[in-house]
Design an enzyme around this catalytic site. Structure first.
Site, PDB file in Angstrom:
ATOM      1  N   GLU A 120      -4.596   4.377  -8.212  1.00 13.12           N
ATOM      2  CA  GLU A 120      -5.780   5.072  -7.601  1.00 13.12           C
ATOM      3  C   GLU A 120      -5.856   6.269  -8.067  1.00 13.12           C
ATOM      4  OE1 GLU A 120      -6.617   5.201  -3.400  1.00 13.12           O
ATOM      5  OE2 GLU A 120      -8.219   6.604  -3.906  1.00 13.12           O
TER       6      GLU A 120
ATOM      7  N   HIS B  75       0.879  -1.104  -0.059  1.00 16.95           N
ATOM      8  CA  HIS B  75       0.033   0.107  -0.101  1.00 16.95           C
ATOM      9  C   HIS B  75       0.897   1.323   0.153  1.00 16.95           C
ATOM     10  CE1 HIS B  75      -2.932   2.718   2.249  1.00 16.95           C
ATOM     11  NE2 HIS B  75      -3.412   2.626   0.996  1.00 16.95           N
ATOM     12  N   ARG B  76       0.669   2.100  -0.887  1.00 13.76           N
ATOM     13  CA  ARG B  76       1.552   3.378  -1.213  1.00 13.76           C
ATOM     14  C   ARG B  76       3.059   2.861  -1.212  1.00 13.76           C
ATOM     15  NH1 ARG B  76      -1.342   7.493   3.130  1.00 13.76           N
ATOM     16  NH2 ARG B  76      -3.431   6.573   2.885  1.00 13.76           N
TER      17      ARG B  76
ATOM     18  N   LYS C 202      -6.879   9.710  -7.688  1.00 15.39           N
ATOM     19  CA  LYS C 202      -7.469  10.355  -6.585  1.00 15.39           C
ATOM     20  C   LYS C 202      -8.438  11.548  -7.031  1.00 15.39           C
ATOM     21  CE  LYS C 202      -6.110   8.939  -2.657  1.00 15.39           C
ATOM     22  NZ  LYS C 202      -7.268   8.120  -1.614  1.00 15.39           N
TER      23      LYS C 202
ATOM     24  N   ASP D 187      -1.323   6.344  -5.660  1.00 13.67           N
ATOM     25  CA  ASP D 187      -2.440   7.309  -5.834  1.00 13.67           C
ATOM     26  C   ASP D 187      -1.823   8.579  -6.838  1.00 13.67           C
ATOM     27  OD1 ASP D 187      -4.013   6.577  -3.154  1.00 13.67           O
ATOM     28  OD2 ASP D 187      -2.164   6.957  -2.378  1.00 13.67           O
TER      29      ASP D 187
ATOM     30  N   GLU E 130       0.397  -0.687  -4.728  1.00  8.05           N
ATOM     31  CA  GLU E 130      -0.786   0.572  -4.993  1.00  8.05           C
ATOM     32  C   GLU E 130      -0.106   1.862  -4.840  1.00  8.05           C
ATOM     33  OE1 GLU E 130      -4.322   3.033  -3.123  1.00  8.05           O
ATOM     34  OE2 GLU E 130      -2.057   2.721  -2.440  1.00  8.05           O
TER      35      GLU E 130
ATOM     36  N   ASP F 266       0.509  -1.770   4.519  1.00  9.12           N
ATOM     37  CA  ASP F 266       1.494  -1.097   4.633  1.00  9.12           C
ATOM     38  C   ASP F 266       2.814  -1.924   5.040  1.00  9.12           C
ATOM     39  OD1 ASP F 266      -0.115   1.271   4.404  1.00  9.12           O
ATOM     40  OD2 ASP F 266      -0.305   1.628   6.590  1.00  9.12           O
TER      41      ASP F 266
ATOM     42  N   HIS G 240      -0.551  10.926  -1.970  1.00 11.33           N
ATOM     43  CA  HIS G 240      -1.581  10.342  -1.600  1.00 11.33           C
ATOM     44  C   HIS G 240      -2.600  11.697  -1.370  1.00 11.33           C
ATOM     45  CE1 HIS G 240      -4.689   9.698   1.800  1.00 11.33           C
ATOM     46  NE2 HIS G 240      -4.810   8.535   0.877  1.00 11.33           N
TER      47      HIS G 240
HETATM   48  O1  G3P Z   1      -6.823   1.823  -2.615  1.00 12.41           O
HETATM   49  C1  G3P Z   1      -6.925   1.226  -1.229  1.00 12.41           C
HETATM   50  C2  G3P Z   1      -6.728   2.524  -0.205  1.00 12.41           C
HETATM   51  O2  G3P Z   1      -5.556   3.003  -0.626  1.00 12.41           O
HETATM   52  C3  G3P Z   1      -7.705   3.462  -0.298  1.00 12.41           C
HETATM   53  O3  G3P Z   1      -7.458   4.482   0.650  1.00 12.41           O
HETATM   54  O4  G3P Z   1      -6.767   6.722   1.666  1.00 12.41           O
HETATM   55  O5  G3P Z   1      -5.068   4.629   1.546  1.00 12.41           O
HETATM   56  O6  G3P Z   1      -5.768   6.003  -0.535  1.00 12.41           O
HETATM   57  P1  G3P Z   1      -6.269   5.520   0.747  1.00 12.41           P
HETATM   58 CA    CA Z   2      -4.638   4.911  -2.265  1.00 12.99          CA
END
Ligand code: G3P
Ligand code: CA
Length: 241
Positions: free
Chosen positions: A111, A7-8, A113, A36, A34, A227, A49
């Site tokens: 993603e 994640h990120r 945004k 953003d 993943e 994470d 993000h």
């Molecule tokens: O795409 C899943 C998750 O990343 C969505 O929430 O706020 O971490 O971008 P956020």
């Molecule tokens: Ca995200």
């Protein structure tokens, strides 16, 4: 087997959405990554993000009000740890190039945004980049704004899109014009997700606790976003043994 998406990048161990974080995600052999995406004042796709640079850099201001040159001058590493001083907010193109160089063969979830700011041209820009660079990894687009993924599907019918949601109201949104391939529910909506979207593969976010990871593995969901990809990968292989 449930896939592990960083994640990120590997956000728990590296500054989120930086090349260092994506390199770490590849190093630990994450199945997916993943990130953003936002658009700068002069139309560049940046991987960050928040809508502003305030939290994760030494600067301030909104991405939409800053130019490519202004954004590239910022430090996006030292807020996390001094040892990451010099890390930048990467462009989406830089991330593609890094993943190509590292021979990443997994899945990249981009993603869009667009839930706070509906950036003009963001979908077309992503498509143009993808078509120009022809990456060897798979791409999945998601967004909290259904309009963005609907537009993506209309522009590129074979493109995988995923429906991202964090409330029951959002989960009940009806897609009339296009089909999506998967859902990305908040972990807190796992039960509702199985009820509303029983037939769809589920990639669940953000799963950082061991018990929650185990729960997702038991349910055999398609993937988790975490994470801590290294920890999740280790736990998955321990359970398998
Ligand atoms: O795409 C899943 C998750 O990343 C969505 O929430 O706020 O971490 O971008 P956020
Ligand atoms: Ca995200």
């Amino acid at each position: 087997m449930t896939k592990i998406f960083a994640h990120r990048g590997s956000r728990g161990t590296h500054p989120e959405n930086t090349l260092a974080a994506f390199q770490e995600a590849v190093r630990v052999q994450s199945d997916g990554i993943e990130l953003d995406v936002h658009v700068s004042k002069d139309g560049a796709l940046f991987v960050i993000h928040d809508e502003t640079v305030d939290r994760t850099t030494n600067g301030s201001g909104s991405i939409q009000d800053l130019t490519l040159e202004e954004i590239q001058a910022l430090d996006a590493g030292s807020w996390f740890d001094e040892s990451f001083t010099g890390e930048k907010i990467p462009t989406l193109e830089e991330v593609f190039q890094l993943l190509q160089k590292l021979n990443f063969k997994g899945e990249l979830n981009i993603e869009l945004k667009t839930d706070q700011i509906e950036y003009a041209g963001i979908v077309e820009k992503c498509v143009a980049l993808q078509e120009r660079l022809q990456p060897n990894f798979a791409i999945i687009y998601s967004s909290f704004n259904p309009r963005s993924i609907i537009q993506m599907k209309q522009l590129r019918p074979n493109q995988e899109i995923a429906f991202l949601y964090e409330t029951v109201e959002m989960a009940n949104f009806v897609f009339e014009e296009v089909k999506f391939e998967a859902v990305h529910p908040d972990y807190r909506l796992l039960k509702e997700s199985f009820e509303i979207h029983s037939q769809y593969p589920k990639r669940v976010w953000t799963v950082n606790q061991e018990e929650e990871m185990k729960h997702c593995f038991e349910l055999n969901v398609e993937a988790i976003f975490t994470d801590y990809p290294q920890k999740a990968l280790e736990l998955r292989s321990e359970i398998k043994e």
